[in-house]
Scaffold this motif. Sequence first.
Motif, PDB file in Angstrom:
ATOM      1  N   CYS A   1       1.130  -1.303  -0.397  1.00  0.00           N
ATOM      2  CA  CYS A   1       0.243  -0.058  -0.246  1.00  0.00           C
ATOM      3  C   CYS A   1       0.840   1.763   0.453  1.00  0.00           C
ATOM      4  CB  CYS A   1      -0.602  -0.066   0.919  1.00  0.00           C
ATOM      5  SG  CYS A   1      -2.146  -1.175   1.336  1.00  0.00           S
ATOM      6  N   ALA A   2       1.976   1.114   0.433  1.00  0.00           N
ATOM      7  CA  ALA A   2       3.162   2.726   0.306  1.00  0.00           C
ATOM      8  C   ALA A   2       3.165   3.455  -0.882  1.00  0.00           C
ATOM      9  CB  ALA A   2       4.467   1.690   0.894  1.00  0.00           C
ATOM     10  N   SER A   3       2.705   4.268  -0.891  1.00  0.00           N
ATOM     11  CA  SER A   3       3.877   5.610  -1.869  1.00  0.00           C
ATOM     12  C   SER A   3       4.552   6.310  -1.297  1.00  0.00           C
ATOM     13  CB  SER A   3       1.963   6.531  -2.092  1.00  0.00           C
ATOM     14  OG  SER A   3       2.290   7.183  -0.790  1.00  0.00           O
ATOM     15  N   VAL A   4       5.174   6.573  -2.658  1.00  0.00           N
ATOM     16  CA  VAL A   4       6.067   7.708  -2.739  1.00  0.00           C
ATOM     17  C   VAL A   4       6.287   9.095  -1.029  1.00  0.00           C
ATOM     18  CG1 VAL A   4       5.442   9.728  -4.183  1.00  0.00           C
ATOM     19  CG2 VAL A   4       8.171   8.935  -3.479  1.00  0.00           C
ATOM     20  N   GLU A   5       4.667   9.554  -0.729  1.00  0.00           N
ATOM     21  CA  GLU A   5       3.941  10.218  -0.131  1.00  0.00           C
ATOM     22  C   GLU A   5       4.691   9.824   1.829  1.00  0.00           C
ATOM     23  OE1 GLU A   5       2.051  10.009  -2.663  1.00  0.00           O
ATOM     24  OE2 GLU A   5       3.016  11.695  -3.545  1.00  0.00           O
ATOM     25  N   ASP A   6       4.465   8.218   1.829  1.00  0.00           N
ATOM     26  CA  ASP A   6       4.844   7.541   2.763  1.00  0.00           C
ATOM     27  C   ASP A   6       6.488   7.903   2.986  1.00  0.00           C
ATOM     28  OD1 ASP A   6       2.026   7.111   3.385  1.00  0.00           O
ATOM     29  OD2 ASP A   6       1.985   5.313   1.702  1.00  0.00           O
ATOM     30  N   SER A   7       7.368   7.884   2.257  1.00  0.00           N
ATOM     31  CA  SER A   7       8.728   7.866   1.985  1.00  0.00           C
ATOM     32  C   SER A   7       9.271   8.185   3.553  1.00  0.00           C
ATOM     33  CB  SER A   7       9.466   8.038   0.930  1.00  0.00           C
ATOM     34  OG  SER A   7      10.999   7.707   1.238  1.00  0.00           O
ATOM     35  N   GLY A   8      10.280   7.827   4.324  1.00  0.00           N
ATOM     36  CA  GLY A   8      10.261   7.935   5.225  1.00  0.00           C
ATOM     37  C   GLY A   8      10.175   8.128   6.530  1.00  0.00           C
ATOM     38  N   SER A   9       9.089   7.118   6.467  1.00  0.00           N
ATOM     39  CA  SER A   9       8.076   6.677   7.677  1.00  0.00           C
ATOM     40  C   SER A   9       8.524   5.215   8.318  1.00  0.00           C
ATOM     41  CB  SER A   9       6.289   6.590   7.090  1.00  0.00           C
ATOM     42  OG  SER A   9       6.195   7.107   6.468  1.00  0.00           O
ATOM     43  N   PHE A  10       7.940   5.017   9.263  1.00  0.00           N
ATOM     44  CA  PHE A  10       8.714   4.275  10.590  1.00  0.00           C
ATOM     45  C   PHE A  10       6.916   3.771  11.479  1.00  0.00           C
ATOM     46  CE2 PHE A  10      11.479   3.062  14.804  1.00  0.00           C
ATOM     47  CZ  PHE A  10      11.880   2.690  14.305  1.00  0.00           C
ATOM     48  N   LEU A  11       7.346   2.371  10.868  1.00  0.00           N
ATOM     49  CA  LEU A  11       5.697   1.558  10.696  1.00  0.00           C
ATOM     50  C   LEU A  11       6.075   0.816  11.775  1.00  0.00           C
ATOM     51  CD1 LEU A  11       4.170   2.536   7.033  1.00  0.00           C
ATOM     52  CD2 LEU A  11       3.735   3.963   9.905  1.00  0.00           C
ATOM     53  N   THR A  12       5.243  -0.119  12.305  1.00  0.00           N
ATOM     54  CA  THR A  12       4.800  -1.269  13.686  1.00  0.00           C
ATOM     55  C   THR A  12       4.445  -1.676  12.054  1.00  0.00           C
ATOM     56  OG1 THR A  12       2.498  -1.161  13.792  1.00  0.00           O
ATOM     57  CG2 THR A  12       4.660  -0.444  15.529  1.00  0.00           C
ATOM     58  N   PHE A  13       4.128  -3.424  11.783  1.00  0.00           N
ATOM     59  CA  PHE A  13       3.792  -4.273  11.410  1.00  0.00           C
ATOM     60  C   PHE A  13       2.425  -4.814  10.842  1.00  0.00           C
ATOM     61  CE2 PHE A  13       2.921  -6.414  15.042  1.00  0.00           C
ATOM     62  CZ  PHE A  13       1.811  -7.115  15.165  1.00  0.00           C
ATOM     63  N   ASP A  14       1.649  -3.606  12.018  1.00  0.00           N
ATOM     64  CA  ASP A  14       0.287  -3.436  12.010  1.00  0.00           C
ATOM     65  C   ASP A  14      -0.263  -1.653  11.594  1.00  0.00           C
ATOM     66  OD1 ASP A  14       1.054  -2.448  14.322  1.00  0.00           O
ATOM     67  OD2 ASP A  14      -0.322  -3.622  15.420  1.00  0.00           O
ATOM     68  N   GLY A  15       0.606  -1.667  10.892  1.00  0.00           N
ATOM     69  CA  GLY A  15       1.023   0.248  10.155  1.00  0.00           C
ATOM     70  C   GLY A  15       0.494   1.003  11.317  1.00  0.00           C
ATOM     71  N   LYS A  16       0.947   0.835  12.395  1.00  0.00           N
ATOM     72  CA  LYS A  16       0.602   2.148  13.486  1.00  0.00           C
ATOM     73  C   LYS A  16       2.287   3.026  13.542  1.00  0.00           C
ATOM     74  CE  LYS A  16      -1.832  -0.589  17.059  1.00  0.00           C
ATOM     75  NZ  LYS A  16      -1.877  -1.746  16.633  1.00  0.00           N
ATOM     76  N   ARG A  17       2.321   4.284  13.857  1.00  0.00           N
ATOM     77  CA  ARG A  17       3.947   5.052  13.882  1.00  0.00           C
ATOM     78  C   ARG A  17       4.167   4.853  14.834  1.00  0.00           C
ATOM     79  NH1 ARG A  17       4.060   7.808   9.372  1.00  0.00           N
ATOM     80  NH2 ARG A  17       2.935   7.925   7.684  1.00  0.00           N
ATOM     81  N   VAL A  18       5.835   4.633  14.534  1.00  0.00           N
ATOM     82  CA  VAL A  18       6.802   4.322  15.436  1.00  0.00           C
ATOM     83  C   VAL A  18       7.055   5.993  16.222  1.00  0.00           C
ATOM     84  CG1 VAL A  18       8.738   3.750  16.793  1.00  0.00           C
ATOM     85  CG2 VAL A  18       6.536   2.076  14.981  1.00  0.00           C
ATOM     86  N   GLY A  19       7.178   6.164  17.333  1.00  0.00           N
ATOM     87  CA  GLY A  19       7.934   7.533  16.756  1.00  0.00           C
ATOM     88  C   GLY A  19       9.834   6.910  17.052  1.00  0.00           C
ATOM     89  N   TRP A  20      10.479   8.202  16.254  1.00  0.00           N
ATOM     90  CA  TRP A  20      11.646   8.206  16.032  1.00  0.00           C
ATOM     91  C   TRP A  20      12.573   8.422  17.147  1.00  0.00           C
ATOM     92  CZ3 TRP A  20      12.879   6.586  11.917  1.00  0.00           C
ATOM     93  CH2 TRP A  20      12.117   6.995  10.570  1.00  0.00           C
TER      94      TRP A  20
END
Length: 232
Positions: free
Chosen positions: A213-232
């Motif tokens: 599902c990823a697109s270039v707009e998502d580039s640089g994201s840190f995500l869990t396997f279930d789609g949650k964002r992880v704080g850097w």
Amino acid sequence: MAAEPGQPGTVLITGAGRGLGRELARQYARAGWRVIACGRAFPADGFEERVEFQPLDVTDPASIRSLASRLADRPLDVLVNNAAVRSRAPGLVALEPEAFLDVISTNTLAPILMAKALLPNLRLAAGPVIANIGSRAGSMAEGLLDDDDDDYAYRCSKAALNMATVQLARDLKPAGITVLALHPGWVKTDMGGPEAALPAEDSARGLCEIIHCASVEDSGSFLTFDGKRVGW
């Protein structure tokens, strides 16, 4: 966006001989992808159809260059930098410089060298994705919240991989290449151990969905396997 499952997309997975990498190769193959499974040795139980094994030692730059040479002119839709190791003896007292650098070489430097070597292949695909399998253990914001692991090398290597992901995302976004840092969860593998909470099948399924599902707009994201964002 990476190629649709079942369409003629190609994914390359490092550390594909066992554990999470093996399960990722299995699920991609079953979804109809052409899978290039990389590892130091061919696994005893073999691979599914549509899986091509390529020998690779990610700690050896010459081995990475050789792989790139063998794959010249082949489009690559997804690169999964999955190969990783932990310290043989974690903790500050047991820390040894050579062992520390071995972990950094596998977990941090190798994904950067793989992206560099296979960049021509990624450029041949439409909307390619680089997925760096990281860990919440490398997060400055969340890594120590509920995790008392004292593996200095592993934590530092994954924190450094996060920065590498962000740098790659910035550098490769103009070329339409998406770069992600993905936390697979605490997975029941040789590395995760028998007490881990998450079956490899579930982790791999979630990771594949995020990559798909990823697109270039998502580039640089840190995500869990279930789609949650992880704080850097």
